[in-house]
Enzyme design. Sequence first.
Site, mmCIF file in Angstrom:
data_model
loop_
_atom_site.group_PDB
_atom_site.id
_atom_site.type_symbol
_atom_site.label_atom_id
_atom_site.label_comp_id
_atom_site.label_asym_id
_atom_site.label_seq_id
_atom_site.Cartn_x
_atom_site.Cartn_y
_atom_site.Cartn_z
ATOM 1 N N ILE A 73 -0.896 44.729 112.760
ATOM 2 C CA ILE A 73 -1.735 44.388 111.603
ATOM 3 C C ILE A 73 -3.205 44.647 111.922
ATOM 4 O O ILE A 73 -3.941 45.220 111.109
ATOM 5 C CB ILE A 73 -1.514 42.918 111.201
ATOM 6 C CG1 ILE A 73 -0.105 42.749 110.611
ATOM 7 C CG2 ILE A 73 -2.562 42.465 110.179
ATOM 8 C CD1 ILE A 73 0.300 41.306 110.388
ATOM 9 N N VAL A 76 -4.051 48.391 111.874
ATOM 10 C CA VAL A 76 -4.148 48.948 110.525
ATOM 11 C C VAL A 76 -5.365 48.393 109.794
ATOM 12 O O VAL A 76 -6.065 49.126 109.077
ATOM 13 C CB VAL A 76 -2.853 48.668 109.734
ATOM 14 C CG1 VAL A 76 -2.995 49.131 108.292
ATOM 15 C CG2 VAL A 76 -1.669 49.370 110.394
ATOM 16 N N GLU A 77 -5.639 47.112 109.984
ATOM 17 C CA GLU A 77 -6.732 46.471 109.255
ATOM 18 C C GLU A 77 -8.104 46.926 109.736
ATOM 19 O O GLU A 77 -8.988 47.213 108.943
ATOM 20 C CB GLU A 77 -6.632 44.943 109.387
ATOM 21 C CG GLU A 77 -5.549 44.306 108.537
ATOM 22 C CD GLU A 77 -5.956 44.190 107.073
ATOM 23 O OE1 GLU A 77 -6.763 45.014 106.594
ATOM 24 O OE2 GLU A 77 -5.446 43.290 106.395
ATOM 25 N N SER A 78 -8.301 46.969 111.052
ATOM 26 C CA SER A 78 -9.653 47.207 111.575
ATOM 27 C C SER A 78 -9.738 48.209 112.708
ATOM 28 O O SER A 78 -10.841 48.532 113.145
ATOM 29 C CB SER A 78 -10.235 45.869 112.065
ATOM 30 O OG SER A 78 -9.513 45.415 113.207
ATOM 31 N N TYR A 150 -0.523 39.306 102.625
ATOM 32 C CA TYR A 150 -1.702 39.355 103.483
ATOM 33 C C TYR A 150 -2.728 40.330 102.916
ATOM 34 O O TYR A 150 -3.931 40.100 103.003
ATOM 35 C CB TYR A 150 -1.304 39.779 104.901
ATOM 36 C CG TYR A 150 -2.401 39.560 105.921
ATOM 37 C CD1 TYR A 150 -2.519 38.342 106.583
ATOM 38 C CD2 TYR A 150 -3.322 40.553 106.206
ATOM 39 C CE1 TYR A 150 -3.534 38.121 107.505
ATOM 40 C CE2 TYR A 150 -4.346 40.348 107.117
ATOM 41 C CZ TYR A 150 -4.444 39.135 107.766
ATOM 42 O OH TYR A 150 -5.469 38.920 108.677
#
Length: 207
Positions: A73, A76-78, A150
Site C-alpha cells: 500500500i 502504491v500510495e507514496s 482506503y
Amino acid sequence: MVSVYERELRRAMPAERTKRKLLAWLVGLLIVAVLAIVYSGTAWVWFRPVVHKQLINKYAGEFKCDPLWVMAIIKVESGFWPHARSTRGALGLMQVLPSTVREIGPEIGIQIQNDDDLKNPDINLHLGVYYLSKLQQLFPDDDVAVLAAYNAGPGVTTQWRKGEPVLETSNIPYPETRNFVKSVERTYGFLKMIQGWKYLLGMAHAR
C-alpha cells in the site's frame, strides 16, 4: 573450379547466419523482458529497499495487519516518500487525510499540531495502519473492499458491494480506485514472491 576452401566457406555461411539470427532474437527478447520488468514495477520490488521496515513491522504487529500488505500500500500510495502530498491533501507514506486524523486520532491518543506532522513516518504509519485495521474489521475477509475503502472511503465502498459478501474489482466504478486496488494486489504478489525466494535461499533472517 571451386576450391575445397570455398565449398567449406559456403557450407558454413548458412549456419553462421542462423547463429546471428538466433543471437539477435535472444537480444531482442532480453530487451523486451527488461522493459516489461521496469514498467510493471517489478524492478522497484527487486532493487529498491523497503524503508521504515521496523516501524511497519511494529504497527502491523500491533494492529494485526500483514506487513507485506502494508508495504504494498505504501509503495502504491507514496513510493515510500514521506513528504508525498496528493491533490486531495493526503500526506505522507500512507497518504493519510487530515480529516481522517481528526476522526481516528483520538482513538489511539494521537493529536497533530499541523498537517505537516503527517510527514513524520512514525505518526503517519501509526495512523495509517490503525485505519487499515479498522477497515479490515468493517470488511472482514474482503481485501478488495478494504483497499477500495482506503482509497475512496468506506461509505461508497459499501454501496459498491450491493449486499454481496465480497467486492469484485470489476464492480468498482472509479478508475482511480480500481487501478489502486490492482496495483496494490500486484505489488503484494511480487513482495510475497520475493519473500518466498528469501526463504528458499536461506535469507529469511534478513527481513
